[in-house]
Motif scaffolding. Structure first.
Motif, short mmCIF file in Angstrom:
data_model
loop_
_atom_site.label_atom_id
_atom_site.label_comp_id
_atom_site.label_asym_id
_atom_site.label_seq_id
_atom_site.Cartn_x
_atom_site.Cartn_y
_atom_site.Cartn_z
N TYR A 181 -23.56 34.45 47.12
CA TYR A 181 -22.66 33.29 47.07
C TYR A 181 -21.39 33.59 46.30
O TYR A 181 -21.42 34.21 45.24
CB TYR A 181 -23.38 32.08 46.44
CG TYR A 181 -24.53 31.63 47.29
CD1 TYR A 181 -24.30 30.92 48.46
CD2 TYR A 181 -25.84 31.96 46.96
CE1 TYR A 181 -25.36 30.53 49.28
CE2 TYR A 181 -26.90 31.58 47.77
CZ TYR A 181 -26.65 30.86 48.93
OH TYR A 181 -27.70 30.49 49.74
N ARG A 182 -20.29 33.13 46.86
CA ARG A 182 -19.00 33.31 46.18
C ARG A 182 -18.47 32.00 45.65
O ARG A 182 -17.91 31.94 44.58
CB ARG A 182 -17.98 33.88 47.16
CG ARG A 182 -18.21 35.34 47.45
CD ARG A 182 -16.94 35.96 47.96
NE ARG A 182 -17.09 37.39 48.09
CZ ARG A 182 -16.15 38.16 48.61
NH1 ARG A 182 -15.02 37.64 49.04
NH2 ARG A 182 -16.35 39.45 48.68
N GLU A 183 -18.60 30.93 46.45
CA GLU A 183 -18.10 29.63 46.02
C GLU A 183 -19.11 28.58 46.42
O GLU A 183 -19.62 28.60 47.54
CB GLU A 183 -16.80 29.29 46.76
CG GLU A 183 -15.54 29.78 46.12
CD GLU A 183 -14.35 29.36 46.98
OE1 GLU A 183 -14.08 28.14 47.09
OE2 GLU A 183 -13.73 30.26 47.57
N ILE A 184 -19.37 27.65 45.52
CA ILE A 184 -20.29 26.55 45.82
C ILE A 184 -19.63 25.27 45.36
O ILE A 184 -19.49 25.04 44.16
CB ILE A 184 -21.65 26.75 45.09
CG1 ILE A 184 -22.27 28.09 45.51
CG2 ILE A 184 -22.59 25.60 45.39
CD1 ILE A 184 -23.43 28.55 44.64
N VAL A 185 -19.17 24.47 46.29
CA VAL A 185 -18.53 23.19 45.94
C VAL A 185 -19.29 22.08 46.66
O VAL A 185 -19.03 21.79 47.83
CB VAL A 185 -17.03 23.18 46.37
CG1 VAL A 185 -16.34 21.91 45.87
CG2 VAL A 185 -16.30 24.42 45.87
N ALA A 186 -20.27 21.49 45.96
CA ALA A 186 -21.09 20.44 46.56
C ALA A 186 -20.23 19.21 46.83
O ALA A 186 -19.40 18.88 46.00
CB ALA A 186 -22.24 20.10 45.62
N PRO A 187 -20.44 18.52 47.93
CA PRO A 187 -21.27 18.87 49.09
C PRO A 187 -20.43 19.33 50.28
O PRO A 187 -20.76 19.03 51.40
CB PRO A 187 -21.91 17.51 49.40
CG PRO A 187 -20.78 16.52 49.11
CD PRO A 187 -19.88 17.16 48.07
N GLU A 188 -19.34 20.09 49.97
CA GLU A 188 -18.40 20.32 51.07
C GLU A 188 -18.06 21.76 51.39
O GLU A 188 -17.60 22.04 52.50
CB GLU A 188 -17.10 19.57 50.77
CG GLU A 188 -16.48 20.00 49.43
CD GLU A 188 -15.29 19.13 49.07
OE1 GLU A 188 -15.39 17.91 49.24
OE2 GLU A 188 -14.27 19.70 48.64
N ARG A 189 -18.32 22.68 50.49
CA ARG A 189 -17.85 24.03 50.77
C ARG A 189 -18.79 25.09 50.18
O ARG A 189 -19.19 25.00 49.02
CB ARG A 189 -16.45 24.19 50.18
CG ARG A 189 -15.78 25.49 50.47
CD ARG A 189 -14.33 25.43 49.94
NE ARG A 189 -13.84 26.75 49.61
CZ ARG A 189 -13.36 27.61 50.50
NH1 ARG A 189 -13.28 27.26 51.76
NH2 ARG A 189 -12.94 28.80 50.13
N LEU A 190 -19.12 26.06 51.03
CA LEU A 190 -20.03 27.12 50.62
C LEU A 190 -19.46 28.43 51.17
O LEU A 190 -19.21 28.54 52.36
CB LEU A 190 -21.41 26.84 51.23
CG LEU A 190 -22.64 27.56 50.72
CD1 LEU A 190 -22.85 27.30 49.23
CD2 LEU A 190 -23.86 27.09 51.49
N VAL A 191 -19.25 29.39 50.29
CA VAL A 191 -18.74 30.69 50.73
C VAL A 191 -19.73 31.76 50.31
O VAL A 191 -20.14 31.81 49.15
CB VAL A 191 -17.34 30.98 50.12
CG1 VAL A 191 -16.80 32.32 50.62
CG2 VAL A 191 -16.36 29.86 50.43
N PHE A 192 -20.13 32.57 51.29
CA PHE A 192 -21.11 33.62 50.96
C PHE A 192 -20.91 34.84 51.85
O PHE A 192 -20.33 34.77 52.92
CB PHE A 192 -22.55 33.10 51.12
CG PHE A 192 -22.88 32.59 52.50
CD1 PHE A 192 -22.61 31.27 52.85
CD2 PHE A 192 -23.44 33.43 53.44
CE1 PHE A 192 -22.91 30.80 54.12
CE2 PHE A 192 -23.75 32.97 54.73
CZ PHE A 192 -23.48 31.64 55.06
N VAL A 193 -21.41 35.96 51.34
CA VAL A 193 -21.34 37.22 52.08
C VAL A 193 -22.74 37.52 52.59
O VAL A 193 -23.69 37.58 51.83
CB VAL A 193 -20.85 38.38 51.19
CG1 VAL A 193 -20.86 39.69 51.96
CG2 VAL A 193 -19.45 38.08 50.66
#
Lengths: 171, 116
Positions: free
Chosen positions: A75-87
């Motif tokens: 996981y790179r970014e976790i912004v509940a409940p709208e954005r998830l960035v992962f490799v």
């Protein structure tokens, strides 16, 4: 490089008949994620799920008993409940990155794919957009990925789609 | 070496003229001069592109000295196209399951709400 980001993107959009909070939970709670992640017919065993930037979701995907195919999200970014960035990448049992484990696509599957998931809600329905692109790829891999998407979007006059069809038929 | 082959294929496919040449060849084998027509290019310029494609194993050329027909060699290209297809399909299948999962979950919640 801004141009690389736009050229090379791979985008899928899907609308779910569920509120955003619920879709978010489905992505971020291990027992829920294991219910749907992966193609039909496979079972997912969650080895580790750390929901924090830099944390890892490490899972074994099983299509037949005794054959684990390991994979991971970092996981790179976790912004509940709208954005998830992962490799996303394939992995071994210890969580290290590996090439795709199936011989057919081994050479063509990028080592790591950066995925950005965004969720937005309208009238109780959630629109999910997933953007993906290979990272840490060679320049050739990146160019190719970009051109595949360009051709999928514009079909360069429709010829590329036909080409891919022909190839599929050629078997 | 695997990586070298892969890089050569990617590099060959990164050029729009070469992709267009491949698309033309998907319709059947043809000659260099036929291939050159739509591109407003000289024969030597097209030949240069063909050499790149040939090195990458994407096309094969006949041996007859004058008429050296070019034809498509499908497998490297099919490999490239299939990753994008596989990746898309992987997600679409997962999303189908997510859809089912969310529906089941909400049905359960509604049943629970009615009982209260």
């Amino acid at each position: 490089m801004a141009s690389t980001a736009t050229e090379a993107e791979f985008v899928i959009t899907r609308v779910f008949d569920a509120p955003r909070e619920l879709v978010w939970k489905a992505w971020t709670e291990p027992e829920r994620l294991a219910q749907w992640w992966g193609p039909k017919g496979c079972t997912i065993r969650v080895a580790k799920l750390e929901m924090r930037p830099g944390g890892i979701f490490h899972y074994a995907m099983q299509f037949q008993p005794g054959h684990d195919m390991w994979g991971r999200f970092v996981y790179r970014e976790i912004v509940a409940p709208e954005r998830l960035v992962f490799v996303n990448s394939f992995s071994d049992a210890d969580g290290g990155i590996t090439r795709a484990p199936f011989s057919q696509l081994k050479q063509m599957w990028p080592l790591e794919v950066l995925n950005e998931v965004t969720l937005s809600e309208q009238k109780g329905k959630t629109t999910l957009t997933l953007r993906g692109r290979p990272i840490n790829a060679t320049e050739e891999e990146r160019k190719m990925f970009a051109s595949m998407h360009e051709s999928m979007r514009q079909g360069f006059g429709g010829t590329f789609d036909k080409l891919v069809d022909c190839l599929a038929k050629a078997g | 070496m695997v990586t070298d082959t892969l890089s050569t294929t990617f590099a060959a496919l990164a050029d729009p003229t070469r992709r267009a040449i491949l698309a033309r060849l998907a319709l059947g084998e043809t000659t260099v001069s036929e291939l050159a027509k739509p591109f407003k290019m000289s024969g030597p310029a097209v030949s240069k592109h063909l050499k790149v494609l040939e090195r990458a194993g994407l096309i094969a050329r006949g041996r007859e000295a004058q008429w050296r027909p070019c034809r498509l060699e499908a497998s490297p290209l099919r490999d490239v196209a299939s990753w994008v297809e596989h990746y898309r399909r992987f997600w679409e299948h997962s999303f189908d399951r997510l859809d089912d999962y969310l529906a089941r979950l909400q049905a359960k919640e509604r049943r629970r709400a009615r009982k209260k």
